[in-house]
Structure formats: C-alpha cells, structure tokens
Design a protein around this motif. Structure first.
Motif, short mmCIF file in Angstrom:
data_model
loop_
_atom_site.label_atom_id
_atom_site.label_comp_id
_atom_site.label_asym_id
_atom_site.label_seq_id
_atom_site.Cartn_x
_atom_site.Cartn_y
_atom_site.Cartn_z
N ALA A 51 58.27 25.06 27.37
CA ALA A 51 57.96 25.80 28.60
C ALA A 51 57.42 27.18 28.26
CB ALA A 51 59.19 25.90 29.48
N PHE A 52 58.04 27.88 27.32
CA PHE A 52 57.56 29.20 26.92
C PHE A 52 56.19 29.13 26.25
CE2 PHE A 52 62.18 30.40 27.01
CZ PHE A 52 62.07 31.29 28.07
N GLU A 53 56.00 28.10 25.42
CA GLU A 53 54.71 27.91 24.76
C GLU A 53 53.61 27.70 25.80
OE1 GLU A 53 52.73 24.34 22.22
OE2 GLU A 53 54.72 25.01 21.54
N PHE A 54 53.90 26.89 26.82
CA PHE A 54 52.93 26.66 27.88
C PHE A 54 52.65 27.95 28.65
CE2 PHE A 54 52.21 26.06 32.41
CZ PHE A 54 50.95 25.49 32.36
N ASP A 100 43.02 29.78 36.84
CA ASP A 100 44.23 29.15 36.31
C ASP A 100 43.92 27.90 35.50
OD1 ASP A 100 46.94 28.82 35.82
OD2 ASP A 100 47.51 28.64 37.92
N ILE A 101 44.91 27.48 34.76
CA ILE A 101 44.84 26.32 33.89
C ILE A 101 44.91 25.03 34.72
CG2 ILE A 101 47.34 26.05 33.53
CD1 ILE A 101 46.63 25.93 30.47
N ASP A 102 44.44 23.94 34.16
CA ASP A 102 44.48 22.65 34.85
C ASP A 102 45.94 22.21 35.03
OD1 ASP A 102 44.54 19.56 34.87
OD2 ASP A 102 42.46 20.07 35.31
N PRO A 103 46.31 21.77 36.24
CA PRO A 103 47.71 21.39 36.49
C PRO A 103 48.20 20.24 35.62
CG PRO A 103 46.39 21.20 38.51
CD PRO A 103 45.49 21.67 37.42
N ARG A 116 49.04 29.54 29.14
CA ARG A 116 48.50 29.72 30.48
C ARG A 116 48.07 31.17 30.70
NH1 ARG A 116 51.39 30.45 35.76
NH2 ARG A 116 49.84 29.94 37.31
N ASP A 117 48.91 32.12 30.31
CA ASP A 117 48.56 33.53 30.45
C ASP A 117 47.30 33.86 29.66
OD1 ASP A 117 50.68 34.00 32.15
OD2 ASP A 117 51.95 34.91 30.60
N LYS A 118 47.20 33.30 28.46
CA LYS A 118 46.03 33.55 27.61
C LYS A 118 44.77 32.99 28.25
CE LYS A 118 44.49 33.06 22.83
NZ LYS A 118 43.41 32.14 22.61
N VAL A 119 44.85 31.77 28.80
CA VAL A 119 43.70 31.15 29.45
C VAL A 119 43.26 31.97 30.65
CG1 VAL A 119 42.96 29.14 30.81
CG2 VAL A 119 44.11 28.81 28.61
N MET A 120 44.23 32.41 31.47
CA MET A 120 43.87 33.20 32.65
C MET A 120 43.23 34.53 32.25
SD MET A 120 46.61 32.40 35.67
CE MET A 120 48.08 32.94 34.84
N ALA A 121 43.77 35.18 31.22
CA ALA A 121 43.19 36.44 30.75
C ALA A 121 41.77 36.21 30.23
CB ALA A 121 44.06 37.05 29.66
N GLU A 122 41.56 35.14 29.48
CA GLU A 122 40.22 34.83 28.97
C GLU A 122 39.25 34.55 30.12
OE1 GLU A 122 41.13 31.57 26.36
OE2 GLU A 122 41.59 32.90 24.67
N ASN A 123 39.74 33.89 31.17
CA ASN A 123 38.88 33.62 32.32
C ASN A 123 38.50 34.91 33.06
OD1 ASN A 123 38.69 30.87 31.89
ND2 ASN A 123 40.46 30.38 33.16
#
Length: 195
Positions: free
Chosen positions: A167-170, A148-151, A174-181
């Motif tokens: 909120a939608f942009e975040f 997950d992304i940094d809080p 966040r979804d993109k970062v988790m998928a990349e991880n």
C-alpha cells in the motif's frame, strides 16, 4: 520545474457556506465572488502553479479552488489539474465545452471515477468542473488535466498478497505519477496558470 516559477500557496480558510446542490448544474451556486484575501500577490506572478491539498469529500476546498480558478483565468490561460484518472481526461474536456445539459452531465458521470466512494468524486469536485465549464462559456481560456493513476493499478486489500508495504509502495508511485503529470502540464503550457 526549472522553466517555471513554482508558487506554493497554503491558504487557510474557514468558511461556513450554505450551498444547496442537486443533480442539476443549474442549481450549483458559487457564493464566493471576489478574490480571497492574501491571494492577490500570488496571482500577480505569471505564470503561477498553485498546489492545494484537500480532505476528500468536502465542498469548501473545491469552492476555494473555484475562486482561485476564476481569479487566475481572468487574463491568462489556466489549467486545472484534477485528481481524476488520466483515462477520463477526454470526458472532462468534452464536458468543459458542453452545454452542461442532462446528456453532458450523464456523459461525464458515466466515467468510472464518478463511482468512487473515497470522496474524490463528490459534489464539490463536480462543482469545480461545472465552474470551469461556465468560465469557458464566458470565453475564458480554462482547461482541465486529469493527473491521477489508472484505477486498475490500485492494490486490492481483499487479495491475499496485499500488505501494508505494498500500500505504501503504491502511494509513493501514485504521488510520483501525479507530480510528473503536473510537470508535464507546465511544460505543455509554459505560459499558463496551473492550479
């Protein structure tokens, strides 16, 4: 994920469980002992990547994932990706190789993730981590990855500049970062099962 076969498993499961949990890992029970019907063909593909969606705060989905982890790790390195900030991965890994005693529990629960109130830091997720620890103690090759992304990047709705579009942009970021991880995990451990 060109170097891996991606298997998306959508498993419908209605389970009524009487699970008594307290603050001690010793009191955590994993009532589902065998495979879940229908998963054997999925687990037979090696390596696998299973993505499980959940409603935060439930016990049933983490218990389902526990069964998948137990089954997948029977003969293959298995990495469990958790919706926990990447910054807490070191604590997660330390817990996996710990004795599960009071100091170890205190150490893992001291992370900022475990004070969240959105359901991601519930007993179900801790139970999943505890199962991973027990499997490591049995000699299985089980690992965790915090994806997950940094809080600190979460937008604060109480701020004057907060908008629904932010909120939608975040959420997209966040979804993109988790998928990349998750993709990074599959590249770092190309022969491992990833759940």
């Amino acid at each position: 994920m060109s170097s891996r076969a991606l298997t998306l498993a959508v498993i419908s499961l209605v389970v009524q469980l009487n699970v008594a949990l307290a603050s001690s890992p010793d009191s955590i029970d994993f009532p589902i002992k065998g495979h879940i019907r229908g998963t054997t063909p999925v687990l037979a593909k090696k390596p696998i990547c299973i993505v499980v969606g959940e409603t935060h705060g439930t016990m049933e989905i983490p218990l389902l994932v526990s069964v998948l982890v137990r089954s997948a790790s029977s003969d293959t390195k298995t990495v469990v990706c958790l919706e926990i900030p990447k910054a807490e991965e070191k604590q997660l890994k330390a817990y996996l190789i710990s004795d599960g005693g009071k100091d170890a529990v205190r150490g893992i629960l001291s992370g900022s993730h475990w004070s969240s109130t959105d359901g991601r830091a519930g007993k179900g997720q801790f139970s999943l981590l505890e199962l991973g620890r027990r499997l490591v103690q049995e000699g299985r090759d089980v690992h965790v990855a915090a994806i997950d992304i940094d809080p600190s990047e979460v937008p604060d709705p109480s701020k004057g500049d907060f908008t629904p579009s932010k909120a939608f942009e975040f959420a997209r970021k966040r979804d993109k970062v988790m998928a990349e991880n998750v993709v990074a995990v599959t590249k770092d451990s190309p022969d491992a099962n990833v759940i």
